[in-house]
Design a protein around this motif. Structure first.
Motif, PDB file in Angstrom:
ATOM      1  N   CYS A   1       0.828  -1.217   0.000  1.00 42.74           N
ATOM      2  CA  CYS A   1       0.000   0.000   0.000  1.00 42.74           C
ATOM      3  C   CYS A   1       0.856   1.259   0.000  1.00 42.74           C
ATOM      4  O   CYS A   1       0.560   2.220  -0.723  1.00 42.74           O
ATOM      5  N   LEU A   2       1.913   1.250   0.803  1.00 44.06           N
ATOM      6  CA  LEU A   2       2.798   2.420   0.841  1.00 44.06           C
ATOM      7  C   LEU A   2       3.533   2.584  -0.488  1.00 44.06           C
ATOM      8  O   LEU A   2       3.735   3.707  -0.962  1.00 44.06           O
ATOM      9  N   ALA A   3       3.902   1.457  -1.112  1.00 37.20           N
ATOM     10  CA  ALA A   3       4.548   1.526  -2.425  1.00 37.20           C
ATOM     11  C   ALA A   3       3.569   2.042  -3.476  1.00 37.20           C
ATOM     12  O   ALA A   3       3.951   2.797  -4.383  1.00 37.20           O
ATOM     13  N   ALA A   4       2.292   1.660  -3.366  1.00 39.64           N
ATOM     14  CA  ALA A   4       1.280   2.149  -4.305  1.00 39.64           C
ATOM     15  C   ALA A   4       1.118   3.661  -4.175  1.00 39.64           C
ATOM     16  O   ALA A   4       0.942   4.369  -5.174  1.00 39.64           O
ATOM     17  N   LYS A   5       1.182   4.164  -2.950  1.00 42.48           N
ATOM     18  CA  LYS A   5       1.093   5.612  -2.742  1.00 42.48           C
ATOM     19  C   LYS A   5       2.275   6.319  -3.397  1.00 42.48           C
ATOM     20  O   LYS A   5       2.109   7.344  -4.068  1.00 42.48           O
ATOM     21  N   GLU A   6       3.460   5.764  -3.232  1.00 40.92           N
ATOM     22  CA  GLU A   6       4.647   6.350  -3.871  1.00 40.92           C
ATOM     23  C   GLU A   6       4.532   6.302  -5.389  1.00 40.92           C
ATOM     24  O   GLU A   6       4.863   7.270  -6.084  1.00 40.92           O
ATOM     25  N   ALA A   7       4.050   5.197  -5.907  1.00 43.17           N
ATOM     26  CA  ALA A   7       3.913   5.058  -7.359  1.00 43.17           C
ATOM     27  C   ALA A   7       2.885   6.046  -7.899  1.00 43.17           C
ATOM     28  O   ALA A   7       3.091   6.660  -8.960  1.00 43.17           O
ATOM     29  N   TYR A   8       1.778   6.213  -7.170  1.00 39.54           N
ATOM     30  CA  TYR A   8       0.762   7.163  -7.627  1.00 39.54           C
ATOM     31  C   TYR A   8       1.306   8.594  -7.590  1.00 39.54           C
ATOM     32  O   TYR A   8       1.072   9.381  -8.510  1.00 39.54           O
ATOM     33  N   ASP A   9       2.020   8.941  -6.525  1.00 42.63           N
ATOM     34  CA  ASP A   9       2.629  10.277  -6.455  1.00 42.63           C
ATOM     35  C   ASP A   9       3.576  10.506  -7.626  1.00 42.63           C
ATOM     36  O   ASP A   9       3.682  11.616  -8.152  1.00 42.63           O
ATOM     37  N   PHE A  10       4.275   9.453  -8.035  1.00 45.72           N
ATOM     38  CA  PHE A  10       5.273   9.569  -9.096  1.00 45.72           C
ATOM     39  C   PHE A  10       4.626   9.622 -10.480  1.00 45.72           C
ATOM     40  O   PHE A  10       5.024  10.419 -11.336  1.00 45.72           O
ATOM     41  N   LEU A  11       3.595   8.804 -10.696  1.00 43.83           N
ATOM     42  CA  LEU A  11       2.992   8.685 -12.026  1.00 43.83           C
ATOM     43  C   LEU A  11       1.787   9.593 -12.223  1.00 43.83           C
ATOM     44  O   LEU A  11       1.513  10.038 -13.340  1.00 43.83           O
ATOM     45  N   GLY A  12       1.018   9.845 -11.147  1.00 50.20           N
ATOM     46  CA  GLY A  12      -0.221  10.599 -11.294  1.00 50.20           C
ATOM     47  C   GLY A  12      -1.298   9.771 -11.963  1.00 50.20           C
ATOM     48  O   GLY A  12      -1.151   8.575 -12.198  1.00 50.20           O
ATOM     49  N   SER A  13      -2.423  10.432 -12.316  1.00 49.44           N
ATOM     50  CA  SER A  13      -3.536   9.750 -12.993  1.00 49.44           C
ATOM     51  C   SER A  13      -3.389   9.916 -14.500  1.00 49.44           C
ATOM     52  O   SER A  13      -2.900  10.941 -14.970  1.00 49.44           O
ATOM     53  N   PRO A  14      -3.817   8.938 -15.290  1.00 47.69           N
ATOM     54  CA  PRO A  14      -4.435   7.672 -14.866  1.00 47.69           C
ATOM     55  C   PRO A  14      -3.435   6.539 -14.637  1.00 47.69           C
ATOM     56  O   PRO A  14      -3.802   5.488 -14.128  1.00 47.69           O
ATOM     57  N   GLU A  15      -2.151   6.754 -15.035  1.00 45.24           N
ATOM     58  CA  GLU A  15      -1.192   5.651 -14.963  1.00 45.24           C
ATOM     59  C   GLU A  15      -1.028   5.126 -13.543  1.00 45.24           C
ATOM     60  O   GLU A  15      -0.929   3.926 -13.300  1.00 45.24           O
ATOM     61  N   GLY A  16      -0.993   6.041 -12.570  1.00 42.42           N
ATOM     62  CA  GLY A  16      -0.771   5.628 -11.198  1.00 42.42           C
ATOM     63  C   GLY A  16      -1.914   4.848 -10.593  1.00 42.42           C
ATOM     64  O   GLY A  16      -1.748   4.189  -9.555  1.00 42.42           O
TER      65      GLY A  16
END
Length: 439
Positions: free
Chosen positions: A311-326
């Motif tokens: 879950c914490l890695a998903a948060k980092e990935a979303y912060d890095f990629l943004g929507s919609p990729e994240g």
């Protein structure tokens, strides 16, 4: 339903609607038995059916999704029992409008004609305005019929709810929506220009909203099409329906509850569906990540310690990629949680430990594990008898760590699932060493 209207004065024939009136208005039912999809209320054994049969209405709140017949039912109720019908909308009305409606109702009551006051979107009135209904409902000046799409227990005063019966309208099912299409085709005297597959897609797109469906049907009838539309052609022809979802209202809490419980119940398909429902409706991704992280520690816990890391890695990935990729990282975390072994042992242990700490918060730890930085503290026994576990056989001394006045407690009880199975074995080995030491 036929006997529901026995003995009633027939309702006056409604004025014919102009041809340019919307199809939904031209197809509006003229009798309660013509209302589709709400037979649990309007049928002979339903709450509304019984009230009409008795010729007496109580105040009520009609709670249901858009396009399910709330306004229609209110108007037909007034006709069925011979009440004057008056309507206001909480969106466009204020205190002055309410006072006027109550005054008119009182004037008609003096002439022997009671009033059914229909209040659309009643939840939009504030608490003080809702309190203003109470004396007029209590003395019978009006029979109140309120309509709301929001949970009345959240949005309406308890005093008002205690004086009204809450009736729940269902979203229209496929059979009810098909009935509406059939009525429209009969009125237009021609079939919808759709293939069977496109017709099914049209019904599905309505999402239980009869008014939306009829508006789409009217659009289809308004153009000349040489060949029936296929599903892909229908999708491009009609506007896309926006998901019904209020992020600060009950729909929000219903969906997040469904997501969390689908994860807890190890149903990855359902969990992904509710995640998609919320994301496509515009939910804040970081809110969902926070809730997934909560599920990781509450429902997976030490059965799979990697759940929290995911879950914490998903948060980092979303912060890095943004929507919609994240959003793919969010979906991956959701699936990981739903497919992980489950344990709420850490969650349960925390609650037990917090409760015991509040009850015994003044107890000193045992002297052997107290720090002794000064000579005086060493003289009075701080740190005396402390055993350094790394020097003990197996790295475990079995010493006591509980306050003298508090016997050892059991808060954390690992399950036999996932990583916790190994933790349980380790804890059992430690407990056996403690018993040998005590013996």
């Amino acid at each position: 339903m036929a006997d529901l209207f026995a003995g009633m004065d027939p309702a006056p024939a409604p004025a014919p609607l102009p041809e340019q009136a919307p199809l939904a208005d031209r197809l509006r039912p003229q009798r309660l038995k013509e209302v589709v999809g709400q037979e649990h209320l309007t049928g002979a054994d339903g709450a509304i059916g019984r009230m009409v049969a008795a010729g007496r209405l109580s105040s009520m709140i009609l709670w249901g999704p858009p396009g399910t017949g709330k306004t229609t039912i209110a108007r037909l109720l007034a006709d069925a029992v011979g009440l004057r019908f008056a309507a206001i909308s909480a969106v466009f009305s204020g205190v002055a409008d309410l006072k006027k409606a109550f005054a008119e109702a009182r004037d008609h009551a003096r002439l022997g004609k009671r009033t059914l006051l229909f209040v659309d979107e009643i939840h939009r009135f504030n608490r003080a305005q809702q309190d203003g209904f109470l004396p007029y409902v209590e003395d019978g000046t009006v029979t109140l019929v309120g309509a709301t799409t929001e949970n009345p227990s959240f949005e309406l005063n308890a005093a008002l709810l205690s004086r009204a019966q809450v009736l729940i309208l269902h979203r229209l099912d496929r059979a009810a929506l098909e009935q509406l299409i059939a009525r429209a085709e009969a009125m237009e005297e021609r079939p919808l220009p759709l293939s069977l597959e496109a017709r099914d897609a049209l019904v599905a797109s309505a999402d239980g909203d009869g008014r939306f469906l009829l508006n789409q049907v009217e659009t289809l009838f308004s153009v000349d099409l040489t060949d029936p539309l296929q599903p892909a052609e229908l999708s491009s022809f009609l506007q896309r329906r926006v998901a019904v979802y209020d992020k600060d209202r009950e729909g929000h809490y219903n969906l997040i509850s469904a997501l969390h419980k689908s994860i807890r119940g190890s149903d990855p398909q359902a969990a992904l569906y509710y995640l998609a429902r919320m994301l496509t409706a515009g939910e804040e991704p970081l809110y969902l990540l926070r809730r997934l992280t909560r599920a990781a520690v509450e429902d997976v816990g030490l059965a799979d310690p990697q759940a929290l890391a995911q879950c914490l890695a998903a948060k980092e990935a979303y912060d890095f990629l943004g929507s919609p990729e994240g959003e793919l990282a969010i979906a991956q975390a959701c699936l990981y949680l739903a497919t992980a072994p489950k344990s709420n042992a850490a969650y349960t242990a925390q609650k037990k430990a917090w409760r015991t700490a509040r009850e015994t918060g003044s107890l000193m730890p045992p002297a052997n594990i107290l720090n002794a930085p000064t000579k005086l503290m060493r003289q009075i026994g701080y740190g005396a008898g402390y055993e350094y576990d790394h020097d003990a056989e197996g790295g475990f001394s079995g010493a006591n760590y509980w306050p003298d006045d508090l016997p050892p407690q059991t808060f954390y009880e690992p399950t036999g699932r996932g990583t916790e199975k190994r933790i349980a074995e380790r804890m059992a080995w430690w407990e056996e060493r403690r018993r040998e030491r005590d013996a």
